[in-house]
Design a protein around this motif. Structure first.
Motif, PDB file in Angstrom:
ATOM      1  N   GLY A 186      -2.700   2.669   2.202  1.00  0.00           N
ATOM      2  CA  GLY A 186      -3.173   3.497   1.098  1.00  0.00           C
ATOM      3  C   GLY A 186      -4.018   4.660   1.567  1.00  0.00           C
ATOM      4  O   GLY A 186      -3.806   5.807   1.158  1.00  0.00           O
ATOM      5  N   CYS A 187      -4.964   4.379   2.448  1.00  0.00           N
ATOM      6  CA  CYS A 187      -5.863   5.438   2.919  1.00  0.00           C
ATOM      7  C   CYS A 187      -5.123   6.495   3.722  1.00  0.00           C
ATOM      8  O   CYS A 187      -5.364   7.691   3.543  1.00  0.00           O
ATOM      9  CB  CYS A 187      -6.995   4.831   3.746  1.00  0.00           C
ATOM     10  SG  CYS A 187      -8.184   3.925   2.744  1.00  0.00           S
ATOM     11  N   TYR A 188      -4.212   6.075   4.583  1.00  0.00           N
ATOM     12  CA  TYR A 188      -3.483   7.064   5.378  1.00  0.00           C
ATOM     13  C   TYR A 188      -2.512   7.872   4.524  1.00  0.00           C
ATOM     14  O   TYR A 188      -2.301   9.061   4.779  1.00  0.00           O
ATOM     15  CB  TYR A 188      -2.782   6.406   6.565  1.00  0.00           C
ATOM     16  CG  TYR A 188      -3.742   6.232   7.710  1.00  0.00           C
ATOM     17  CD1 TYR A 188      -4.085   7.305   8.509  1.00  0.00           C
ATOM     18  CD2 TYR A 188      -4.352   5.009   7.945  1.00  0.00           C
ATOM     19  CE1 TYR A 188      -4.993   7.172   9.538  1.00  0.00           C
ATOM     20  CE2 TYR A 188      -5.266   4.863   8.970  1.00  0.00           C
ATOM     21  CZ  TYR A 188      -5.588   5.946   9.770  1.00  0.00           C
ATOM     22  OH  TYR A 188      -6.509   5.812  10.772  1.00  0.00           O
ATOM     23  N   THR A 189      -1.945   7.274   3.512  1.00  0.00           N
ATOM     24  CA  THR A 189      -1.090   8.026   2.595  1.00  0.00           C
ATOM     25  C   THR A 189      -1.901   9.116   1.904  1.00  0.00           C
ATOM     26  O   THR A 189      -1.456  10.261   1.773  1.00  0.00           O
ATOM     27  CB  THR A 189      -0.451   7.083   1.551  1.00  0.00           C
ATOM     28  OG1 THR A 189       0.339   6.114   2.232  1.00  0.00           O
ATOM     29  CG2 THR A 189       0.412   7.848   0.566  1.00  0.00           C
ATOM     30  N   ILE A 190      -3.100   8.773   1.487  1.00  0.00           N
ATOM     31  CA  ILE A 190      -3.963   9.728   0.787  1.00  0.00           C
ATOM     32  C   ILE A 190      -4.423  10.837   1.722  1.00  0.00           C
ATOM     33  O   ILE A 190      -4.376  12.024   1.384  1.00  0.00           O
ATOM     34  CB  ILE A 190      -5.151   8.984   0.148  1.00  0.00           C
ATOM     35  CG1 ILE A 190      -4.644   8.101  -0.991  1.00  0.00           C
ATOM     36  CG2 ILE A 190      -6.215   9.970  -0.338  1.00  0.00           C
ATOM     37  CD1 ILE A 190      -5.580   7.002  -1.397  1.00  0.00           C
ATOM     38  N   ALA A 241     -10.913   3.157  -3.598  1.00  0.00           N
ATOM     39  CA  ALA A 241     -10.385   1.854  -4.019  1.00  0.00           C
ATOM     40  C   ALA A 241      -9.704   1.132  -2.852  1.00  0.00           C
ATOM     41  O   ALA A 241      -9.930  -0.061  -2.626  1.00  0.00           O
ATOM     42  CB  ALA A 241      -9.399   2.028  -5.173  1.00  0.00           C
ATOM     43  N   PHE A 242      -8.884   1.846  -2.094  1.00  0.00           N
ATOM     44  CA  PHE A 242      -8.196   1.218  -0.959  1.00  0.00           C
ATOM     45  C   PHE A 242      -9.190   0.816   0.131  1.00  0.00           C
ATOM     46  O   PHE A 242      -9.062  -0.241   0.743  1.00  0.00           O
ATOM     47  CB  PHE A 242      -7.121   2.144  -0.391  1.00  0.00           C
ATOM     48  CG  PHE A 242      -5.878   2.186  -1.222  1.00  0.00           C
ATOM     49  CD1 PHE A 242      -5.100   1.055  -1.406  1.00  0.00           C
ATOM     50  CD2 PHE A 242      -5.463   3.358  -1.831  1.00  0.00           C
ATOM     51  CE1 PHE A 242      -3.941   1.082  -2.181  1.00  0.00           C
ATOM     52  CE2 PHE A 242      -4.304   3.415  -2.597  1.00  0.00           C
ATOM     53  CZ  PHE A 242      -3.550   2.264  -2.777  1.00  0.00           C
ATOM     54  N   THR A 243     -10.189   1.668   0.365  1.00  0.00           N
ATOM     55  CA  THR A 243     -11.199   1.335   1.372  1.00  0.00           C
ATOM     56  C   THR A 243     -12.001   0.116   0.941  1.00  0.00           C
ATOM     57  O   THR A 243     -12.321  -0.750   1.771  1.00  0.00           O
ATOM     58  CB  THR A 243     -12.133   2.536   1.612  1.00  0.00           C
ATOM     59  OG1 THR A 243     -11.343   3.672   1.947  1.00  0.00           O
ATOM     60  CG2 THR A 243     -13.104   2.260   2.740  1.00  0.00           C
ATOM     61  N   ALA A 244     -12.319   0.022  -0.331  1.00  0.00           N
ATOM     62  CA  ALA A 244     -13.047  -1.154  -0.832  1.00  0.00           C
ATOM     63  C   ALA A 244     -12.227  -2.423  -0.641  1.00  0.00           C
ATOM     64  O   ALA A 244     -12.769  -3.472  -0.244  1.00  0.00           O
ATOM     65  CB  ALA A 244     -13.402  -0.961  -2.305  1.00  0.00           C
ATOM     66  N   ALA A 245     -10.921  -2.351  -0.890  1.00  0.00           N
ATOM     67  CA  ALA A 245     -10.061  -3.526  -0.691  1.00  0.00           C
ATOM     68  C   ALA A 245     -10.083  -3.972   0.764  1.00  0.00           C
ATOM     69  O   ALA A 245     -10.185  -5.171   1.067  1.00  0.00           O
ATOM     70  CB  ALA A 245      -8.626  -3.205  -1.121  1.00  0.00           C
ATOM     71  N   GLY A 257       0.810  -1.216   0.000  1.00  0.00           N
ATOM     72  CA  GLY A 257       0.000   0.000   0.000  1.00  0.00           C
ATOM     73  C   GLY A 257       0.841   1.262   0.000  1.00  0.00           C
ATOM     74  O   GLY A 257       0.516   2.236  -0.691  1.00  0.00           O
ATOM     75  N   CYS A 258       1.931   1.256   0.757  1.00  0.00           N
ATOM     76  CA  CYS A 258       2.833   2.418   0.785  1.00  0.00           C
ATOM     77  C   CYS A 258       3.457   2.669  -0.580  1.00  0.00           C
ATOM     78  O   CYS A 258       3.651   3.810  -1.001  1.00  0.00           O
ATOM     79  CB  CYS A 258       3.930   2.209   1.833  1.00  0.00           C
ATOM     80  SG  CYS A 258       3.345   2.344   3.524  1.00  0.00           S
ATOM     81  N   TRP A 259       3.783   1.595  -1.281  1.00  0.00           N
ATOM     82  CA  TRP A 259       4.390   1.722  -2.599  1.00  0.00           C
ATOM     83  C   TRP A 259       3.358   2.153  -3.649  1.00  0.00           C
ATOM     84  O   TRP A 259       3.616   2.993  -4.505  1.00  0.00           O
ATOM     85  CB  TRP A 259       5.016   0.381  -3.009  1.00  0.00           C
ATOM     86  CG  TRP A 259       5.522   0.381  -4.409  1.00  0.00           C
ATOM     87  CD1 TRP A 259       6.716   0.866  -4.857  1.00  0.00           C
ATOM     88  CD2 TRP A 259       4.833  -0.106  -5.568  1.00  0.00           C
ATOM     89  NE1 TRP A 259       6.807   0.705  -6.225  1.00  0.00           N
ATOM     90  CE2 TRP A 259       5.662   0.107  -6.684  1.00  0.00           C
ATOM     91  CE3 TRP A 259       3.593  -0.708  -5.764  1.00  0.00           C
ATOM     92  CZ2 TRP A 259       5.284  -0.253  -7.967  1.00  0.00           C
ATOM     93  CZ3 TRP A 259       3.221  -1.065  -7.054  1.00  0.00           C
ATOM     94  CH2 TRP A 259       4.073  -0.832  -8.131  1.00  0.00           C
ATOM     95  N   TRP A 260       2.141   1.567  -3.563  1.00  0.00           N
ATOM     96  CA  TRP A 260       1.153   1.756  -4.611  1.00  0.00           C
ATOM     97  C   TRP A 260       0.354   3.049  -4.477  1.00  0.00           C
ATOM     98  O   TRP A 260      -0.073   3.643  -5.468  1.00  0.00           O
ATOM     99  CB  TRP A 260       0.221   0.551  -4.633  1.00  0.00           C
ATOM    100  CG  TRP A 260      -0.644   0.437  -5.841  1.00  0.00           C
ATOM    101  CD1 TRP A 260      -0.434   1.003  -7.071  1.00  0.00           C
ATOM    102  CD2 TRP A 260      -1.863  -0.284  -5.944  1.00  0.00           C
ATOM    103  NE1 TRP A 260      -1.450   0.669  -7.933  1.00  0.00           N
ATOM    104  CE2 TRP A 260      -2.342  -0.128  -7.265  1.00  0.00           C
ATOM    105  CE3 TRP A 260      -2.591  -1.048  -5.068  1.00  0.00           C
ATOM    106  CZ2 TRP A 260      -3.520  -0.702  -7.697  1.00  0.00           C
ATOM    107  CZ3 TRP A 260      -3.770  -1.636  -5.506  1.00  0.00           C
ATOM    108  CH2 TRP A 260      -4.222  -1.463  -6.802  1.00  0.00           C
ATOM    109  N   ALA A 261       0.129   3.515  -3.240  1.00  0.00           N
ATOM    110  CA  ALA A 261      -0.754   4.672  -3.023  1.00  0.00           C
ATOM    111  C   ALA A 261      -0.345   5.915  -3.820  1.00  0.00           C
ATOM    112  O   ALA A 261      -1.205   6.513  -4.480  1.00  0.00           O
ATOM    113  CB  ALA A 261      -0.849   4.985  -1.533  1.00  0.00           C
TER     114      ALA A 261
END
Length: 194
Positions: A109-113, A75-79, A56-60
């Motif tokens: 992902g969510c926290y990165t965003i 998208a990250f929340t859905a996952a 997630g850190c890499w992809w976000a």
């Protein structure tokens, strides 16, 4: 104060995300033990979460750069929601490890965003106050998730469903906010999200 009110949607999303995803790790440990998982299998669940977190850190940043903040958050929340919901469909330590990877992906992902959104909107004069309130909200949500474990029944569809609903509700504040999302930026090394 006005700036903090403008971040209300972000802060509400953080609380809901923490309430949903923050309760998965302790519930998994208690549920796995009650289902007869070995200590090694329970350890694998925790490791799988952090493997998903790494991805997630890499992809976000890449996904955020290609589809924008709100869509990437959704998208990250859905996952993460799918990972939580699937627990009672397949009761197997290896399957749960894959589901925990989805949970780790969601959290990172969510926290990165959220943090990218915050950093884009604050100034040097307001950064400390905004980040301080953000951390208080984040820790309060985490504490709430830990307290929920006392009333959630282990290895129960209802318990996992409740966590999934809370995680899914985190989508609403950011996708329905009137506050303008930061402009999409191309990730530093690679604009491709795959």
């Amino acid at each position: 104060m006005r700036l903090l009110i403008s971040f209300a949607a972000l802060f509400l999303a953080v609380v809901l995300l923490q309430l949903g995803s923050g309760g998965v790790a302790p519930l998994d440990a208690i549920s796995g033990a009650s289902l007869g998982f070995s200590t090694e299998q329970l350890g694998l669940l925790g490791s799988a979460h952090f493997f998903g977190f790494f991805i997630g850190c890499w992809w976000a940043p890449r996904l955020m750069g290609s589809v924008g903040h709100s869509r990437a958050f959704a998208a990250f929340t859905a996952a993460g929601t799918i990972g939580i919901l699937a627990h009672m469909l397949i009761v197997d330590p290896l399957a749960w490890s894959v589901m925990r990877m989805a949970s780790g992906l969601c959290v990172a992902g969510c926290y990165t965003i959220i943090e990218a959104w915050l950093q884009d909107k604050v100034t040097n004069a307001t950064r400390a106050r905004a980040m301080g309130v953000y951390r208080v909200v984040d820790i309060a949500g985490s504490l709430g998730a830990q307290l929920m474990i006392g009333v959630l029944e282990p290895a129960s569809y209802v318990s996992y469903n409740l966590l999934a609903l809370l995680c899914c509700c985190a989508i609403f504040p950011l996708t329905l906010t009137r506050s303008e999302a930061p402009p999409s930026m191309v990730a530093a090394r690679d604009a491709s999200c795959f």
